[in-house]
Design a protein around this motif. Sequence first.
Motif, mmCIF file in Angstrom:
data_model
loop_
_atom_site.group_PDB
_atom_site.id
_atom_site.type_symbol
_atom_site.label_atom_id
_atom_site.label_comp_id
_atom_site.label_asym_id
_atom_site.label_seq_id
_atom_site.Cartn_x
_atom_site.Cartn_y
_atom_site.Cartn_z
ATOM 1 N N PHE A 199 42.591 38.120 33.072
ATOM 2 C CA PHE A 199 43.220 38.234 34.322
ATOM 3 C C PHE A 199 44.775 38.372 34.263
ATOM 4 O O PHE A 199 45.348 38.441 35.175
ATOM 5 C CB PHE A 199 43.060 37.417 35.249
ATOM 6 N N GLN A 203 46.279 41.866 35.979
ATOM 7 C CA GLN A 203 47.191 41.659 37.299
ATOM 8 C C GLN A 203 48.299 42.301 36.986
ATOM 9 O O GLN A 203 48.907 43.146 37.897
ATOM 10 C CB GLN A 203 47.158 40.202 37.371
ATOM 11 N N TYR A 243 41.956 42.913 43.637
ATOM 12 C CA TYR A 243 40.901 42.200 44.001
ATOM 13 C C TYR A 243 39.744 43.414 44.638
ATOM 14 O O TYR A 243 38.555 43.059 44.538
ATOM 15 C CB TYR A 243 41.458 41.330 45.056
ATOM 16 N N TRP A 248 38.458 42.382 38.741
ATOM 17 C CA TRP A 248 37.968 41.441 39.508
ATOM 18 C C TRP A 248 36.515 41.384 39.964
ATOM 19 O O TRP A 248 35.710 40.568 39.710
ATOM 20 C CB TRP A 248 38.850 41.359 40.617
ATOM 21 N N GLN A 249 36.069 42.862 40.264
ATOM 22 C CA GLN A 249 34.615 42.947 40.573
ATOM 23 C C GLN A 249 33.676 42.382 39.504
ATOM 24 O O GLN A 249 32.704 41.809 39.496
ATOM 25 C CB GLN A 249 34.489 44.250 41.302
ATOM 26 N N HIS A 251 34.331 40.172 37.249
ATOM 27 C CA HIS A 251 34.468 38.744 36.630
ATOM 28 C C HIS A 251 34.362 37.846 37.826
ATOM 29 O O HIS A 251 34.607 36.541 37.706
ATOM 30 C CB HIS A 251 35.747 38.551 35.824
ATOM 31 N N ARG A 252 34.712 38.141 39.166
ATOM 32 C CA ARG A 252 34.927 37.366 40.149
ATOM 33 C C ARG A 252 33.665 36.318 40.189
ATOM 34 O O ARG A 252 34.116 35.167 40.813
ATOM 35 C CB ARG A 252 34.846 38.119 41.507
ATOM 36 N N ASP A 253 32.520 36.588 40.123
ATOM 37 C CA ASP A 253 31.553 35.537 40.410
ATOM 38 C C ASP A 253 31.826 34.519 39.344
ATOM 39 O O ASP A 253 31.818 33.154 39.681
ATOM 40 C CB ASP A 253 29.756 36.016 40.109
ATOM 41 N N ALA A 255 34.618 33.373 38.141
ATOM 42 C CA ALA A 255 35.930 32.891 38.377
ATOM 43 C C ALA A 255 35.498 31.879 39.739
ATOM 44 O O ALA A 255 35.800 30.643 39.472
ATOM 45 C CB ALA A 255 36.897 33.980 38.426
ATOM 46 N N ASN A 256 35.082 32.630 40.597
ATOM 47 C CA ASN A 256 34.849 31.834 41.830
ATOM 48 C C ASN A 256 33.867 30.395 41.522
ATOM 49 O O ASN A 256 33.947 29.557 42.404
ATOM 50 C CB ASN A 256 34.129 32.687 42.806
#
Length: 410
Positions: A199, A203, A243, A248-249, A251-253, A255-256
């Motif tokens: 990230f 970013q 985002y 992000w799509q 790795h978002r799960d 991270a969240n």
Amino acid sequence: MTDTTKPTPPTDGRHDFDFIHGRWRVQNERLRERLVGSTDWDVFDATDECRPVLDGAGNLEEFHTAWNGGFEGIALRLYDVDSGVWRIHWASNRSGALDPPVSGRFEDGVGTFYGSDQHAGRPVRVRFLWSRTSANSAHWQQAFSIDGGASWETNWHMWFRRVDEHGRLRHDDAVLELRQYTLQPGQRDVLIDLFEREFIETQEAVGMHVIGHFRDLDAPDRYVWLRGFPSMEARREALQAFYFGPVWQRHRDAANATMVDSDNVLLLRPAHPASGLAPASMPRPAIGTALPAGAVCIGTCALRAPAAEGFTARFEQQLAPLLRQHGADVIARYETDGSANTFPRLPVREGECVFVWVARFADMAALDAHLATLQGSARWQEALAAAMREELLQAPELLRLAPTARSELR
């Protein structure tokens, strides 16, 4: 009566592309398969350099990447003064021939260019969109249409970030986010590992500046980090790009899953023109770098009124000298940016007035010694009591922070 009205000449756009002159680092997001409904993207880096030609009536851009066995391309842009139209020609080492040109112009800061080509044996309309998001960033995207322009599929993004003579990114941090995340027990190192691997560069590629990221030494499940933006509009574009983008799509799960709360966010701006964080003097450490020895303290003051109405002057004249006297290297001062949140999907704390200072120390022992002597200082307590009577809602919140391995601020 003869109509003697003359057509309005086109606006002189010979300098529309001046923003792309120079050296760049480029993150590419390229759709693997086009016009088949694919959502699978290749993400890769490139370098780019553009220079003016023909006394400013055109420019030549050279693009290089190691992706897919090595790929090189050139863009030749020529401005037709009579029609006020730019024509863009592209060629790569894969074909050695110029593609059919696209043509168009800039309006309200966005360049729109159309042309015709073929893909996989069938005719397509081609659209280029160019936007300049700041002095040091720009965005290009390509889309195809097979229905005459009724619908478009974007298949390639290029996120341009300007670099200096040493290849380091240039940043304009007029807007700062101070982000404090509460994490699931035992998950801080999991998030840090993911953040530092996936990230940071991604970013920064789309227009942000990942300034510093830290372990909070007084809260084992808190992760604190700072990121900057050139403006609120650039913030909107950069956050939307990241985002809604493929990294992000992907790795978002993960991270969240580490987070309990990520909404403790202060939106800040430099308290005065010279008070923001200075550019880093060293390149960002690589993945796998050992933990640094430095320490950072961030002080946050909740105020009754905007800092400019009195507290900023009090801090500079009374509090900052005492912080320095007791060993703090005060490197930045910020105040609330009251602008509307340009990316509501990520909440920020609103309706507050704060003042924030950032201080750097050689190591944690130096930070702890500073805090101990500061608390024991009668002059500090007197200055703080005076501020409490006039501007402060409560005593300053002090964060004791240890930089992570790849934190730029350390």
